[in-house]
Design a protein around this motif. Structure first.
Motif, PDB file in Angstrom:
ATOM      1  N   LYS A  44       0.839  -1.204   0.000  1.00 56.87           N
ATOM      2  CA  LYS A  44       0.000   0.000   0.000  1.00 56.87           C
ATOM      3  C   LYS A  44       0.872   1.252   0.000  1.00 56.87           C
ATOM      4  O   LYS A  44       0.644   2.185  -0.778  1.00 56.87           O
ATOM      5  N   LYS A  45       1.876   1.275   0.863  1.00 56.57           N
ATOM      6  CA  LYS A  45       2.777   2.436   0.944  1.00 56.57           C
ATOM      7  C   LYS A  45       3.555   2.611  -0.350  1.00 56.57           C
ATOM      8  O   LYS A  45       3.711   3.726  -0.848  1.00 56.57           O
ATOM      9  N   ASP A  46       4.055   1.501  -0.902  1.00 55.72           N
ATOM     10  CA  ASP A  46       4.838   1.585  -2.133  1.00 55.72           C
ATOM     11  C   ASP A  46       3.991   2.034  -3.318  1.00 55.72           C
ATOM     12  O   ASP A  46       4.455   2.790  -4.168  1.00 55.72           O
TER      13      ASP A  46
ATOM     14  N   ASN B 206      -9.356  -0.487  -0.165  1.00 55.69           N
ATOM     15  CA  ASN B 206     -10.189  -1.542   0.403  1.00 55.69           C
ATOM     16  C   ASN B 206      -9.466  -2.866   0.228  1.00 55.69           C
ATOM     17  O   ASN B 206      -8.780  -3.080  -0.774  1.00 55.69           O
ATOM     18  N   ASP B 207      -9.652  -3.774   1.175  1.00 57.85           N
ATOM     19  CA  ASP B 207      -9.005  -5.084   1.065  1.00 57.85           C
ATOM     20  C   ASP B 207      -9.449  -5.839  -0.175  1.00 57.85           C
ATOM     21  O   ASP B 207      -8.711  -6.660  -0.701  1.00 57.85           O
TER      22      ASP B 207
ATOM     23  N   THR C 163      -6.274  -3.617  -7.817  1.00 56.40           N
ATOM     24  CA  THR C 163      -7.262  -3.269  -8.835  1.00 56.40           C
ATOM     25  C   THR C 163      -7.926  -1.984  -8.371  1.00 56.40           C
ATOM     26  O   THR C 163      -8.570  -1.961  -7.321  1.00 56.40           O
ATOM     27  N   ILE C 164      -7.723  -0.915  -9.134  1.00 56.84           N
ATOM     28  CA  ILE C 164      -8.226   0.399  -8.749  1.00 56.84           C
ATOM     29  C   ILE C 164      -9.299   0.823  -9.736  1.00 56.84           C
ATOM     30  O   ILE C 164      -9.048   0.923 -10.943  1.00 56.84           O
ATOM     31  N   ASN C 165     -10.493   1.049  -9.213  1.00 54.51           N
ATOM     32  CA  ASN C 165     -11.608   1.524 -10.028  1.00 54.51           C
ATOM     33  C   ASN C 165     -11.775   3.023  -9.804  1.00 54.51           C
ATOM     34  O   ASN C 165     -11.809   3.479  -8.667  1.00 54.51           O
ATOM     35  N   SER C 166     -11.853   3.766 -10.895  1.00 54.89           N
ATOM     36  CA  SER C 166     -12.031   5.213 -10.809  1.00 54.89           C
ATOM     37  C   SER C 166     -12.817   5.681 -12.028  1.00 54.89           C
ATOM     38  O   SER C 166     -13.357   4.871 -12.774  1.00 54.89           O
TER      39      SER C 166
END
Length: 88
Positions: free
Chosen positions: A9-11, A25-26, A50-53
């Motif tokens: 998450k940090k990276d 979110n997990d 997986t990022i939804n935007s």
């Protein structure tokens, strides 16, 4: 694997230059490890985000980012026990 998840998450925030305070979110995070190397030094961990935007027009956009880590330390509970080896 929780240490690898938090490190990823940090990276990801750093690599994508996301604003401080960005959360995930997990359900967006999948962590897997190479079974033959489980818990050993040189074990390989793969984290897929997986990022939804939405784009500027409001259309849904899905992005996937893969981070690969090698275990370089004995303990496994310290983020310093892992090294980011690939980012896609």
């Amino acid at each position: 694997m929780e240490t690898v998840r938090e490190l990823a998450k940090k990276d990801l925030i750093t690599q994508l230059q996301l604003p401080e305070g960005t959360t995930f979110n997990d359900e967006e995070i999948q962590v897997s490890e190479k079974a033959s190397d489980l818990e050993k030094i040189d074990a390989t961990y793969t984290v897929i985000f997986t990022i939804n935007s939405q784009d500027a027009a409001g259309n849904p956009v899905t992005q996937k980012h893969t981070l690969t880590y090698a275990k370089i330390g004995e303990g496994g509970l310290n983020p310093d026990d892992y090294e980011l080896t690939a980012f896609d």
